[in-house]
Design a protein around this motif. Structure first.
Motif, PDB file in Angstrom:
ATOM      1  N   LEU A  28       0.819  -1.184   0.000  1.00  0.00           N
ATOM      2  CA  LEU A  28       0.000   0.000   0.000  1.00  0.00           C
ATOM      3  C   LEU A  28       0.864   1.250   0.000  1.00  0.00           C
ATOM      4  O   LEU A  28       1.933   1.267   0.604  1.00  0.00           O
ATOM      5  N   ARG A  29       0.397   2.268  -0.631  1.00  0.00           N
ATOM      6  CA  ARG A  29       1.094   3.551  -0.566  1.00  0.00           C
ATOM      7  C   ARG A  29       0.595   4.252   0.693  1.00  0.00           C
ATOM      8  O   ARG A  29      -0.585   4.565   0.823  1.00  0.00           O
ATOM      9  N   LEU A  30       1.505   4.488   1.605  1.00  0.00           N
ATOM     10  CA  LEU A  30       1.141   5.095   2.872  1.00  0.00           C
ATOM     11  C   LEU A  30       1.609   6.532   2.905  1.00  0.00           C
ATOM     12  O   LEU A  30       2.762   6.826   2.602  1.00  0.00           O
ATOM     13  N   GLU A  31       0.715   7.413   3.265  1.00  0.00           N
ATOM     14  CA  GLU A  31       1.058   8.820   3.405  1.00  0.00           C
ATOM     15  C   GLU A  31       0.679   9.256   4.808  1.00  0.00           C
ATOM     16  O   GLU A  31      -0.381   8.885   5.314  1.00  0.00           O
ATOM     17  N   TYR A  32       1.537  10.032   5.420  1.00  0.00           N
ATOM     18  CA  TYR A  32       1.319  10.484   6.780  1.00  0.00           C
ATOM     19  C   TYR A  32       1.201  12.000   6.806  1.00  0.00           C
ATOM     20  O   TYR A  32       1.758  12.686   5.960  1.00  0.00           O
ATOM     21  N   PRO A  33       0.490  12.519   7.800  1.00  0.00           N
ATOM     22  CA  PRO A  33       0.330  13.977   7.870  1.00  0.00           C
ATOM     23  C   PRO A  33       1.661  14.662   8.185  1.00  0.00           C
ATOM     24  O   PRO A  33       2.571  14.047   8.744  1.00  0.00           O
ATOM     25  N   ASN A  34       1.759  15.920   7.815  1.00  0.00           N
ATOM     26  CA  ASN A  34       2.946  16.685   8.189  1.00  0.00           C
ATOM     27  C   ASN A  34       3.029  16.735   9.706  1.00  0.00           C
ATOM     28  O   ASN A  34       2.018  16.909  10.394  1.00  0.00           O
ATOM     29  N   ALA A  35       4.237  16.594  10.207  1.00  0.00           N
ATOM     30  CA  ALA A  35       4.435  16.548  11.656  1.00  0.00           C
ATOM     31  C   ALA A  35       4.233  17.931  12.268  1.00  0.00           C
ATOM     32  O   ALA A  35       4.676  18.935  11.721  1.00  0.00           O
ATOM     33  N   ASN A  51       5.986  14.804  18.420  1.00  0.00           N
ATOM     34  CA  ASN A  51       4.973  14.869  17.363  1.00  0.00           C
ATOM     35  C   ASN A  51       3.588  14.716  17.986  1.00  0.00           C
ATOM     36  O   ASN A  51       3.360  13.818  18.795  1.00  0.00           O
ATOM     37  N   THR A  52       2.642  15.565  17.588  1.00  0.00           N
ATOM     38  CA  THR A  52       1.284  15.478  18.120  1.00  0.00           C
ATOM     39  C   THR A  52       0.553  14.228  17.639  1.00  0.00           C
ATOM     40  O   THR A  52      -0.492  13.882  18.189  1.00  0.00           O
ATOM     41  N   LEU A  53       1.089  13.532  16.642  1.00  0.00           N
ATOM     42  CA  LEU A  53       0.515  12.267  16.186  1.00  0.00           C
ATOM     43  C   LEU A  53       0.696  11.173  17.245  1.00  0.00           C
ATOM     44  O   LEU A  53      -0.073  10.215  17.282  1.00  0.00           O
ATOM     45  N   SER A  54       1.680  11.329  18.122  1.00  0.00           N
ATOM     46  CA  SER A  54       1.923  10.340  19.169  1.00  0.00           C
ATOM     47  C   SER A  54       1.000  10.586  20.357  1.00  0.00           C
ATOM     48  O   SER A  54       0.445  11.668  20.525  1.00  0.00           O
ATOM     49  N   GLU A  55       0.857   9.555  21.169  1.00  0.00           N
ATOM     50  CA  GLU A  55       0.021   9.662  22.368  1.00  0.00           C
ATOM     51  C   GLU A  55       0.726  10.497  23.432  1.00  0.00           C
ATOM     52  O   GLU A  55       1.962  10.558  23.463  1.00  0.00           O
ATOM     53  N   PRO A  56      -0.038  11.095  24.347  1.00  0.00           N
ATOM     54  CA  PRO A  56       0.596  11.791  25.472  1.00  0.00           C
ATOM     55  C   PRO A  56       1.383  10.808  26.334  1.00  0.00           C
ATOM     56  O   PRO A  56       1.006   9.635  26.460  1.00  0.00           O
ATOM     57  N   ILE A  57       2.471  11.266  26.897  1.00  0.00           N
ATOM     58  CA  ILE A  57       3.283  10.426  27.782  1.00  0.00           C
ATOM     59  C   ILE A  57       2.617  10.425  29.148  1.00  0.00           C
ATOM     60  O   ILE A  57       2.424  11.471  29.757  1.00  0.00           O
ATOM     61  N   THR A  58       2.244   9.237  29.626  1.00  0.00           N
ATOM     62  CA  THR A  58       1.455   9.153  30.845  1.00  0.00           C
ATOM     63  C   THR A  58       2.224   8.650  32.049  1.00  0.00           C
ATOM     64  O   THR A  58       1.819   8.903  33.176  1.00  0.00           O
ATOM     65  N   SER A  59       3.305   7.923  31.841  1.00  0.00           N
ATOM     66  CA  SER A  59       3.992   7.357  33.001  1.00  0.00           C
ATOM     67  C   SER A  59       5.474   7.208  32.734  1.00  0.00           C
ATOM     68  O   SER A  59       5.932   7.190  31.594  1.00  0.00           O
ATOM     69  N   SER A 171       8.970   3.988   8.950  1.00  0.00           N
ATOM     70  CA  SER A 171      10.317   4.141   9.501  1.00  0.00           C
ATOM     71  C   SER A 171      10.931   5.478   9.099  1.00  0.00           C
ATOM     72  O   SER A 171      11.547   6.172   9.916  1.00  0.00           O
ATOM     73  N   GLU A 172      10.756   5.865   7.851  1.00  0.00           N
ATOM     74  CA  GLU A 172      11.276   7.155   7.378  1.00  0.00           C
ATOM     75  C   GLU A 172      10.582   8.323   8.074  1.00  0.00           C
ATOM     76  O   GLU A 172      11.215   9.306   8.432  1.00  0.00           O
ATOM     77  N   TYR A 173       9.281   8.199   8.272  1.00  0.00           N
ATOM     78  CA  TYR A 173       8.524   9.247   8.957  1.00  0.00           C
ATOM     79  C   TYR A 173       9.012   9.397  10.399  1.00  0.00           C
ATOM     80  O   TYR A 173       9.258  10.505  10.879  1.00  0.00           O
ATOM     81  N   LEU A 174       9.191   8.273  11.095  1.00  0.00           N
ATOM     82  CA  LEU A 174       9.602   8.316  12.494  1.00  0.00           C
ATOM     83  C   LEU A 174      11.075   8.670  12.655  1.00  0.00           C
ATOM     84  O   LEU A 174      11.479   9.191  13.693  1.00  0.00           O
ATOM     85  N   LYS A 175      11.871   8.418  11.633  1.00  0.00           N
ATOM     86  CA  LYS A 175      13.273   8.827  11.685  1.00  0.00           C
ATOM     87  C   LYS A 175      13.370  10.346  11.831  1.00  0.00           C
ATOM     88  O   LYS A 175      14.201  10.859  12.585  1.00  0.00           O
ATOM     89  N   LYS A 176      12.484  11.064  11.159  1.00  0.00           N
ATOM     90  CA  LYS A 176      12.462  12.524  11.282  1.00  0.00           C
ATOM     91  C   LYS A 176      12.065  12.938  12.699  1.00  0.00           C
ATOM     92  O   LYS A 176      12.599  13.905  13.241  1.00  0.00           O
ATOM     93  N   ASP A 177      11.124  12.210  13.305  1.00  0.00           N
ATOM     94  CA  ASP A 177      10.735  12.508  14.684  1.00  0.00           C
ATOM     95  C   ASP A 177      11.896  12.263  15.651  1.00  0.00           C
ATOM     96  O   ASP A 177      12.101  13.032  16.584  1.00  0.00           O
ATOM     97  N   ILE A 178      12.634  11.187  15.436  1.00  0.00           N
ATOM     98  CA  ILE A 178      13.773  10.894  16.300  1.00  0.00           C
ATOM     99  C   ILE A 178      14.824  11.991  16.183  1.00  0.00           C
ATOM    100  O   ILE A 178      15.368  12.458  17.193  1.00  0.00           O
ATOM    101  N   LYS A 179      15.091  12.413  14.976  1.00  0.00           N
ATOM    102  CA  LYS A 179      16.059  13.502  14.801  1.00  0.00           C
ATOM    103  C   LYS A 179      15.567  14.778  15.485  1.00  0.00           C
ATOM    104  O   LYS A 179      16.351  15.514  16.079  1.00  0.00           O
TER     105      LYS A 179
END
Length: 189
Positions: A28-35, A51-59, A171-179
């Protein structure tokens, strides 16, 4: 004669053509929103942009002297695991070696491992980012430290059996978040 010619011509006209071929396997071609990033404060002695796409950190999880938080991405079925350790006069080399060894454990499944040095002198943040290619369990890992008090390491894991081709877009999308996490780490004093 017409009875014989018309059916024969019909067979030739309908029977000529390419044989049907199965479609090649694809993904599938996957597209993700701009971070969109927001500064996150945690009970740990550092802040970072998340990134606001991730869940809030709770613990915060604590195991011995190690504390950890999870940055979860349910839509991508992935988590960035962050661990924090206090640096003292005797353990910096051990922490660096452990972070590097964790990455090297993936060499059995990895096709390649790229490392990129990270340095932010103004904020006293130094580290290394590792990009792991192939069907390894983790696609990206990193660590940052101020070399005096703080040491943070992180690893990206997906909730699926590693298949590099299928998880590549995420993986490419999250690599940008890690950086972005690495670039935005600020130590609390």
């Amino acid at each position: 004669m017409k009875r014989i010619v018309i059916p024969i011509l019909s067979l030739f006209m309908l029977g000529c053509g390419d044989e049907p071929l199965p479609k090649p396997e694809g993904f599938l071609r996957l597209e993700y929103p701009n971070a969109i990033y927001d500064k996150t404060t945690t009970p740990l002695p550092f802040t970072f942009d998340k990134n606001t796409l991730s869940e809030p950190i709770t613990s915060v999880k604590t195991i011995g002297s190690t504390k950890g938080i999870d940055v979860k991405y349910p839509a991508l079925k992935a988590t960035i695991y962050l661990t924090y350790k206090t640096v003292n006069e005797n353990n910096l080399n051990s922490l660096l070696r452990d972070a590097q060894n964790l990455t090297q454990k993936h060499t059995m499944k990895a096709d390649e491992i790229f490392s990129n040095l990270f340095e932010n002198k103004e904020e006293n943040v130094y580290g290394m980012f590792y990009e792991i290619g192939g069907d390894a369990a983790s696609q990206s890992q990193f660590y940052v430290t101020d070399s005096l008090k703080h040491f943070v390491s992180g690893s990206l894991y997906f909730y699926a059996k590693p298949n590099y081709d299928s998880i590549y877009p995420a993986s490419e999308y999250l690599k940008k978040d890690i950086k972005r996490i690495m670039e935005s780490v600020r130590w609390k004093e």
